[in-house]
Design a protein around this motif. Structure first.
Motif, PDB file in Angstrom:
ATOM      1  N   ALA A 393      35.890 -51.577 -15.417  1.00 12.87           N
ATOM      2  CA  ALA A 393      36.375 -52.887 -15.872  1.00 12.87           C
ATOM      3  C   ALA A 393      37.716 -52.753 -16.593  1.00 12.87           C
ATOM      4  N   LEU A 394      37.854 -51.748 -17.442  1.00 16.03           N
ATOM      5  CA  LEU A 394      39.123 -51.546 -18.144  1.00 16.03           C
ATOM      6  C   LEU A 394      40.232 -51.172 -17.162  1.00 16.03           C
ATOM      7  N   ALA A 395      39.901 -50.352 -16.159  1.00 13.27           N
ATOM      8  CA  ALA A 395      40.903 -50.007 -15.145  1.00 13.27           C
ATOM      9  C   ALA A 395      41.328 -51.238 -14.349  1.00 13.27           C
ATOM     10  N   ARG A 398      43.761 -53.236 -16.372  1.00 16.15           N
ATOM     11  CA  ARG A 398      45.099 -52.632 -16.337  1.00 16.15           C
ATOM     12  C   ARG A 398      45.786 -52.900 -15.001  1.00 16.15           C
ATOM     13  N   GLU A 399      45.037 -52.820 -13.898  1.00 18.60           N
ATOM     14  CA  GLU A 399      45.624 -53.085 -12.597  1.00 18.60           C
ATOM     15  C   GLU A 399      46.092 -54.538 -12.495  1.00 18.60           C
ATOM     16  N   LEU A 400      45.291 -55.461 -13.015  1.00 13.54           N
ATOM     17  CA  LEU A 400      45.674 -56.874 -12.939  1.00 13.54           C
ATOM     18  C   LEU A 400      46.907 -57.154 -13.785  1.00 13.54           C
ATOM     19  N   VAL A 413      43.650 -58.501  -6.170  1.00 11.04           N
ATOM     20  CA  VAL A 413      42.510 -59.412  -6.017  1.00 11.04           C
ATOM     21  C   VAL A 413      41.563 -58.903  -4.937  1.00 11.04           C
ATOM     22  N   GLN A 414      42.110 -58.340  -3.870  1.00  9.05           N
ATOM     23  CA  GLN A 414      41.262 -57.793  -2.813  1.00  9.05           C
ATOM     24  C   GLN A 414      40.395 -56.655  -3.343  1.00  9.05           C
ATOM     25  N   VAL A 415      40.967 -55.838  -4.219  1.00 11.82           N
ATOM     26  CA  VAL A 415      40.193 -54.747  -4.830  1.00 11.82           C
ATOM     27  C   VAL A 415      39.157 -55.307  -5.798  1.00 11.82           C
ATOM     28  N   LEU A 416      39.537 -56.323  -6.560  1.00 18.47           N
ATOM     29  CA  LEU A 416      38.616 -56.894  -7.544  1.00 18.47           C
ATOM     30  C   LEU A 416      37.404 -57.532  -6.884  1.00 18.47           C
ATOM     31  N   ARG A 417      37.574 -58.083  -5.695  1.00 22.21           N
ATOM     32  CA  ARG A 417      36.442 -58.709  -5.005  1.00 22.21           C
ATOM     33  C   ARG A 417      35.354 -57.693  -4.670  1.00 22.21           C
ATOM     34  N   ASP A 418      35.736 -56.441  -4.553  1.00 20.47           N
ATOM     35  CA  ASP A 418      34.746 -55.398  -4.262  1.00 20.47           C
ATOM     36  C   ASP A 418      34.163 -54.778  -5.526  1.00 20.47           C
ATOM     37  N   ARG A 419      34.824 -54.953  -6.667  1.00 16.97           N
ATOM     38  CA  ARG A 419      34.381 -54.291  -7.889  1.00 16.97           C
ATOM     39  C   ARG A 419      33.696 -55.231  -8.881  1.00 16.97           C
ATOM     40  N   VAL A 420      34.212 -56.432  -9.035  1.00 16.87           N
ATOM     41  CA  VAL A 420      33.672 -57.367 -10.030  1.00 16.87           C
ATOM     42  C   VAL A 420      32.350 -57.930  -9.532  1.00 16.87           C
TER      43      VAL A 420
END
Length: 565
Positions: A393-395, A398-400, A413-420
């Motif tokens: 979550a912290l990473a 930082r990416e956002l 956002v494409q990466v966040l859809r797989d992680r969040v």
């Protein structure tokens, strides 16, 4: 929007009217919010005239974009009155009030007795006095878009001005700015609505000559612009009537039309606002995720502290067994000799009831101790998982924060859809009333051509199923899924919103059965429901659906329909 640019916009619209004999006919009148109106002037280029009376964002320009109409329940009464007055009317003239940010549109129309008359639509773009006024031929107020001090049929008056625009030709030479610093102070304080970068441009040009001559050259260029320059500034896009020569490295787009430049400006601003809104939504999701993990970690800390205190339960159980023969019951519990103390002393251990058996109490304390030990082990495993998720979550945060441009934000956002977690991800809002849906993005989905030309779409993954069902499918589309088996979501697209033929439903049911875990059965029951009868369960995983109304058809699992490439 300053007076120079407003004059250029009015001049350009009036030039197009001068080339017509009878003006431009008024078509649809639309409300695009509580304080903005759009007029369809039946131009060949299909552009709408947007008039916005917002205190901090007044607008007057032509745009190719179809305006986003407001809900009829929230439509201001002014729009209905304007629509009635301009029915069958033509725009025959547009004039800017000298030295004021005020525009008058003249319409040749008809009064309530169907007699020819003139209607005036006056737009004031003056900060907190911004407003749209419908005036009679005698310039009496019929209605106003925003509240005003006065009554209908009262004479119209210009809004008060903060300070008059100075007349450079009438200014004595001894009072004119003599240095670039004086010129900068003069432009910033005396000219209303003068952009600070325009002031810097005038001061920059004044370095090669006298300040007042530089100002007069820029003034002539502002009054008769040859082109319009849309700059992408660090603080946001902005349009100017002259190039900013003092900062040549800024991205700029040149336009020959003032209205096209302003339309592009607001389109970029809206796109930038949408990107910032997307960033804020994901930042909120990440913050909520991080705080959820931190709360879970705090609960583990509390549980570990409580479990760590359970060491005394083991001691109490051992002491109870060691003092079975000598223990004395008291009002508080049972008194034993504490052999762990130096020197040994009396200790009272509480019981659940005065008659509780001492051996049973010892066993109870041993069980509590063992449960606490298991809790410590489980919490250690859970803590490792939480720490890993918290680092992710912290990473992500930082990416956002590091995604500064649009491409980087889209990739992030494409990466966040797989992680969040799915229940925290921002939902795609439904289209507003009167807004046409954009072409659906069916990438990653299977598409088939069904009987009678119907299109059938099949999801691949859980997230594709969720996107297909809750973002792409329309309310009247049919949704199918194998009953009692995990499988793909299948949607029959029904843009005409008519009854879907049984042959189409059967073909889609065969696909739903084939793309499920029951594909090797002879016959499979498939649930059929309209999309409007489906809801996403609260905190449900991707692809989970709650069905209010459905029916069941039996189908053979097979894939026989042709694919759409």
């Amino acid at each position: 929007m300053d007076g120079f640019f407003l004059a250029a916009l009015v001049r350009e619209l009036q030039d197009s009217l001068d080339r017509l004999d009878a003006g431009l006919p008024v078509g649809k009148v639309s409300a695009i919010g509580r304080d903005a109106v759009a007029l369809d002037l039946r131009r060949r280029d299909g552009r709408w005239l947007v008039l916005a009376a917002r205190p901090h964002d007044s607008r007057f320009y032509l745009t190719h974009r179809h305006p986003q109409e407001a809900d009829l329940s929230g439509e201001p009464p002014f729009v209905a009155r304007l629509r009635k007055a301009l029915r069958g009317a033509r725009l025959v003239g547009v004039v800017k009030v000298p030295a004021e940010r005020s525009v008058t549109l003249t319409f040749a129309g008809f009064d309530e007795a169907e007699q020819p008359t003139r209607w005036y639509l006056r737009q004031d773009l003056t900060g907190r006095y911004a407003n749209l006024w419908l005036l009679t031929a005698e310039e009496h107020v019929v209605e106003a878009l925003r509240p005003w001090q006065g009554l209908p049929d009262a004479p119209y008056h210009l809004p008060p001005t903060a300070s008059p625009t100075p007349d450079g030709s009438a200014m004595p030479p001894e009072h004119r700015p003599q240095t670039p610093a004086e010129l900068e102070a003069f432009l910033s304080n005396a000219l209303r609505g003068c952009h600070r970068r325009l002031v810097q441009e005038v001061v920059f040009r004044a370095r090669t000559g006298t300040p007042w001559e530089a100002f007069e050259r820029v003034h002539r260029e502002l009054c008769h612009p040859r082109a319009f320059y849309l700059y992408e500034l660090p603080e946001g896009p902005e349009v100017f009537l002259l190039p900013l020569t003092y900062e040549a490295g800024l991205p700029v787009t040149t336009f020959a039309s003032a209205h096209e430049a302003v339309a592009a400006l607001y389109a970029r601003r809206e796109h930038r606002a949408a990107q910032e809104s997307l960033r804020r939504q994901w930042q909120h999701a990440l913050t909520t995720w991080r705080k959820r993990l931190e709360r879970a970690r705090h609960k583990l800390d509390v549980a570990d502290t409580q479990a760590g205190e359970a060491e005394q339960y083991r001691r109490w159980g051992e002491l109870l067994y060691a003092n079975l023969a000598t223990a004395k019951r008291t009002a508080e519990g049972v008194e034993v000799v504490d052999y762990y103390a130096e020197p040994p002393s009396a200790l009272v251990i509480p019981l659940e009831s005065p008659t509780e058996d001492i051996a049973a109490a010892a066993q109870r304390y041993f069980r509590r101790y063992q449960r606490a030990q298991r809790t410590l082990v489980a919490n250690a495993e859970r803590r490792a998982v939480l720490e890993a998720e918290l680092s992710v979550a912290l990473a992500c945060e930082r990416e956002l924060s590091g995604a500064t441009d649009e491409a980087a934000l889209a990739a992030c956002v494409q990466v966040l859809r797989d992680r969040v977690p799915f229940d925290l991800q921002p939902r795609t809002p439904p289209p507003a009333n009167g807004v046409r849906r954009e072409k659906a993005d069916l990438s990653g989905l299977r598409r088939y051509r069904g009987p009678e030309g119907y299109e059938i779409v099949v999801g691949r993954t859980a997230r594709d199923n969720d996107r297909l069902t809750f973002e792409l499918a329309h309310p009247r589309d049919l949704w199918l899924h194998a009953a009692d088996y995990p499988g793909a979501h299948v949607v029959i697209r029904n843009p005409q919103r008519q009854a879907v033929p049984p042959a189409v439903i059967l073909a889609a049911a065969e696909l739903a059965a084939y793309f499920s875990q029951a594909r090797h059965d002879d016959w499979v029951d498939v649930r059929v429901a309209e999309r409007r009868h489906l809801t996403r369960p609260r905190k449900g995983a991707p692809g989970q659906v709650l069905v209010r109304e459905s029916r069941t058809v039996r189908a053979m699992p097979r894939e026989t329909l042709p694919r759409i490439v």
